[in-house]
Design an enzyme around this catalytic site. Sequence first.
Site, PDB file in Angstrom:
ATOM      1  N   GLY A 141      83.776  32.726  50.896  1.00 55.91           N
ATOM      2  CA  GLY A 141      83.561  33.775  51.879  1.00 55.91           C
ATOM      3  C   GLY A 141      83.475  35.112  51.172  1.00 55.91           C
ATOM      4  CD  GLN A 197      85.678  40.345  49.329  1.00 57.58           C
ATOM      5  OE1 GLN A 197      85.202  39.607  50.184  1.00 57.58           O
ATOM      6  NE2 GLN A 197      86.385  39.886  48.319  1.00 57.58           N
ATOM      7  CB  CYS A 227      90.957  37.655  47.301  1.00 54.34           C
ATOM      8  SG  CYS A 227      89.939  39.004  47.924  1.00 54.34           S
ATOM      9  CG  LEU A 228      85.059  35.993  45.395  1.00 53.49           C
ATOM     10  CD1 LEU A 228      83.673  36.058  46.006  1.00 53.49           C
ATOM     11  CD2 LEU A 228      85.025  35.204  44.092  1.00 53.49           C
ATOM     12  CG  HIS A 258      90.644  35.924  52.927  1.00 47.28           C
ATOM     13  ND1 HIS A 258      91.617  35.687  51.982  1.00 47.28           N
ATOM     14  CD2 HIS A 258      89.740  36.747  52.336  1.00 47.28           C
ATOM     15  CE1 HIS A 258      91.310  36.364  50.880  1.00 47.28           C
ATOM     16  NE2 HIS A 258      90.170  36.998  51.060  1.00 47.28           N
ATOM     17  CD  GLU A 259      86.028  36.469  53.171  1.00 47.06           C
ATOM     18  OE1 GLU A 259      85.889  37.655  52.828  1.00 47.06           O
ATOM     19  OE2 GLU A 259      86.390  35.583  52.375  1.00 47.06           O
ATOM     20  CG  HIS A 314      88.192  41.479  52.555  1.00 51.32           C
ATOM     21  ND1 HIS A 314      88.805  42.144  51.512  1.00 51.32           N
ATOM     22  CD2 HIS A 314      88.169  40.177  52.197  1.00 51.32           C
ATOM     23  CE1 HIS A 314      89.135  41.258  50.569  1.00 51.32           C
ATOM     24  NE2 HIS A 314      88.767  40.061  50.965  1.00 51.32           N
TER      25      HIS A 314
END
Length: 178
Positions: A46, A51, A97-98, A139-140, A143
């Site tokens: 995701g 991000q 997380c990226l 999660h996304e 952000h």
Amino acid sequence: MAVMKILVYGDPVLRKVAEPVTDFGPNLEQIAADMLETMEKGDGIGLAAPQVGLSIRFLVIGLPVEEEGVRKMITLTLANPEIVAESEELATCEEGCLSLPEINIQVERPEAVTVNYQDLQGNPQVLEADDMLAVVVQHEMDHLDGVLITDYLPMLQRTMMRSKLKRLSEEHASSTQG
Ligand SMILES: [Zn+2]
């Protein structure tokens, strides 16, 4: 299509509350395609627009699932997502997380959520998510409100992780200069 630069912990864009998406159609289609490519390249499941430095309420998901022994990919693109219902049951999952490389944190969230959103053309849609999909979408969506998984750590663990996070943001700062 192009791979975008993923912002790492310490970048202020990751902490901003993102603005609603108002520009649908070709522009958003292009952003979605680029974000999906960026996500796949980073081995993510995701990616949220902040991000990659875009402070808009938009996210993409690419989740491999297995149904009756057949592997397939759920690909979703959500603009202006909003949770309208959530299960009372909670589930804990270790999340990465990226934007926080090499950090995994146990996060407890509702096991299932119902999300209203708009597709790339601006049409209203509804997503019923449970299991891993529910984890990723929540999660996304965090952000989009400037929330990161480290915010779920109890105070003591957050203190213990402080030096690791500091190093991450410093490495990021020096790499953007270099
Ligand atoms: Zn993340």
